[in-house]
Write an enzyme that holds these catalytic residues in place. Sequence first.
Site, mmCIF file in Angstrom:
data_model
loop_
_atom_site.group_PDB
_atom_site.id
_atom_site.type_symbol
_atom_site.label_atom_id
_atom_site.label_comp_id
_atom_site.label_asym_id
_atom_site.label_seq_id
_atom_site.Cartn_x
_atom_site.Cartn_y
_atom_site.Cartn_z
ATOM 1 N N TYR A 206 17.503 14.671 -17.113
ATOM 2 C CA TYR A 206 17.325 14.950 -15.695
ATOM 3 C C TYR A 206 17.707 16.408 -15.486
ATOM 4 O O TYR A 206 18.839 16.804 -15.764
ATOM 5 C CB TYR A 206 18.212 14.037 -14.837
ATOM 6 C CG TYR A 206 17.729 12.605 -14.776
ATOM 7 C CD1 TYR A 206 17.053 12.133 -13.659
ATOM 8 C CD2 TYR A 206 17.928 11.730 -15.842
ATOM 9 C CE1 TYR A 206 16.600 10.824 -13.595
ATOM 10 C CE2 TYR A 206 17.479 10.426 -15.795
ATOM 11 C CZ TYR A 206 16.825 9.971 -14.667
ATOM 12 O OH TYR A 206 16.379 8.683 -14.615
ATOM 13 N N HIS A 392 9.849 1.337 -7.473
ATOM 14 C CA HIS A 392 10.228 2.058 -8.690
ATOM 15 C C HIS A 392 11.027 1.173 -9.637
ATOM 16 O O HIS A 392 12.026 0.561 -9.250
ATOM 17 C CB HIS A 392 11.055 3.289 -8.323
ATOM 18 C CG HIS A 392 11.449 4.139 -9.492
ATOM 19 N ND1 HIS A 392 10.523 4.788 -10.275
ATOM 20 C CD2 HIS A 392 12.654 4.435 -10.023
ATOM 21 C CE1 HIS A 392 11.149 5.468 -11.234
ATOM 22 N NE2 HIS A 392 12.443 5.257 -11.097
#
Length: 613
Positions: A206, A392
Site C-alpha cells: 500500500y 469490496h
Amino acid sequence: MLPAKYRSVLVLFTAFWFYASFSHGSGFRHSTILDPHGKYHLKWRFDRGTITFEIEVETTGYVGFGLSPNGAMALSDIVIGGVTDGRPYLQDYFADAKRKVHRDVQQNYRLEYGRENNTHTVLAFSRDLLTCDTNDKDITESTVRVIWAYHSDDVGPSGPMYHGVNRGRKSMRLLDPGSKVNITSGTDFFNLQNINVPVPYKDTTYWCQIFQIQEVQQKHHIIRIEPLIQRGHENLVHHILLYQCDSNLNESELGASHECYHPNMPDSFLTCETIVFAWAIGGEGFTYPPHVGLSIGTAIDPVYVLMEVHYDNPALQQGVVDSSGLRLFYTPELRQYDAGVIETGVWVSLYHMLPPGMQEYVSEGHCTRECLQESLGQEMPNGVRVFAVLMHAHLAGRAIRTRHFREQEELQPLSHDEEFDFNFQEFQLLKEERLLLPGDHLITECKYTTKGRQNMTWGGLTTRDEMCLSYLLYYPRVNLARCESLPEITGQLKFIGVKEIQAPVTTWPFMIKSPKKYSNLSFIEAMDKYRWSKKRGKSFNEMVLQLPMNVRCSKWGQDEWSIQGTLVSPPEVKSEVKPPSVVCRSASEPHSGVVLLFTLCLTYSVVQACLSL
C-alpha cells in the site's frame, strides 16, 4: 385449431409486435471493446425478458462469444457464427468440463442479421435472459464473465477450428452496466498521480502520498473521477482510495510519499481517515448524477488528501516503476446536493477469520441501527439517499449483497452480486435512489470459498487476506465516515477450547495461557493449530453469526460517535426477502412475446379490438 379469422389476426398482431420490438429504439444503448487491440466490438440492448447483441470483429472467418462461470472455457455457454457465401450462420454450443465444444440440442440463440466485407464480420443475435436450459448461463444483474474468440476461417463440416491466441475474457454487468454519461468537453480537471513510484519486491504494497486539492476561489463540484492506470499495470494496481486529511496539515508534507502502515510512515498520514472516493480494479471511472457532486472549496471540504494505491504483485516482479493515479473533473456550476461516502461492512481486523476448506462461508458486517440512529438522528433526521454502492472483497469472495432493514423487516437489497469477481469492482448506480433513515440497519453479507486453503484466512490488507465492505455514495453529506461491526473475539476463542489468555496483553497478536496445548501460542497460531473440518467450519460459521458485535461508528477525521466500541447483538429479522422464483417453459413452446400476445387476444376486450381491425 383457431378459426382462420383468428389466426390471421394473431399473425397480424405477431408481425406488428415483432416489428415494434426490433425497430423501435433499434440502436444499441451499451457498447464496449473486448480485446486490447480494438478488433472485437460488442454492442447490446435488453428488456425485461430478452437481450440482443451485435458483435463486429476484424475477421472474415468465424466469431465466437460466450458466457463463462469463471472466465475459462470449461462449462461455458457459447455461440459461434459468421458469414459464408453472403449468408449468415449461427449455432448455439456449450463446453463440457474438459473444454470440449458440443452443439446444444436446444438452440436458444436467435440470429437477427449478419454481414461481411473484406475485413470485418458483423453478427446480431438475441436470446432470453433465462432459457431454463442447463447448458445455458442465466443472464442476471450480477457480474458476467464474457469470453470471446475469432478465427480467419469459417466453421467447416467438422466444426470450428481452434482459435489460437485470438481469444480473451472480460468481466462486466450486462444488465447493470453503470453510467456512461459523457461530461461536457472542456470541463476542467486535475490529476492526483504518483510519479515513478518504485513498487517494492513483495506480494502486497500500500503506497501513500499526500496531495493538495485544486485551489478554487469559491465552491465547486467534482462531477467525475476516473483512473489513470499506467499502461501495462492494469493487473498491478488493485485499488485506489482517497482520504481527507487534517486541513491544518503542514504544507511541507505535500508530495511526501511512503509505504502506508509502515512503522516509519510520517505521522501526518495518520490524520487522513475520512474516505472521499474509492476505485477498484476493473472500474472505468464514475460520473456523479446530475443533481449531486463532490464539494471542494468550502471550510469543511478536503484541502489535502492522501491517495492510497494498493499494488498487487504476487509474481514478485522486480524493478517496476509506477505512475498511476486519478483524474478529477470539476465545475463551478453547482449541483443541488453534496455527496458523501460511508464505509460499511466488517471492520478490517484479524478478528474476521475464515476456516480453511470451506465450500461456502458467510461473513456479515453490520451498520447497526444504533449507529444510524445516533448519527443520522442528529445530523439528518429525515434521512439520506444512497445513489451508488461499491462492494469490496478479496480473492476468496464469491458473492456480496448489501441488505437493508427497517423495523426488522427486510427491504430489497441496496446492491448485490451473486458472481463477484475480484478483478472487476466498481461503483454501481442504483436504479432508484434509496432512503436511509435513522434506526435503519444494513448488513453487508459476503460469501467466500476457502476450498483448497490449508490455514485460516484472516481479515486484513493483502489480497490473500479478506475484506467484506460496501462503500455507499449518498447525499446530503453528514458527519459519518464508517458504520461497521466486528464479531467479538471471546466467543471465537472459546469455540476452539481457549480458556485463558496471557494478561496483561503486551504483544499483538496476543498470547494464549491455557489450555496447555495452546500455551504460549498467539491466537493466530492457536486458530491454525485447531483441527478444522467442514462440519466444524460450518458450526463455527453459525456461531460467529450469532455473536455480539463491536460497533464502529466514526465521524470524519479521528472523532467517534458515542456508540462506537459498544457491544450489540445481531438483530432478529422478522422477514427476509426471497429471490423471485423462475418458471421455465418448454423449449418447444413459442417465443414468450407470441405467447403473451395470444394470451392478451383471449381477453374479451382485446379480442373485440382484434376483430374490429
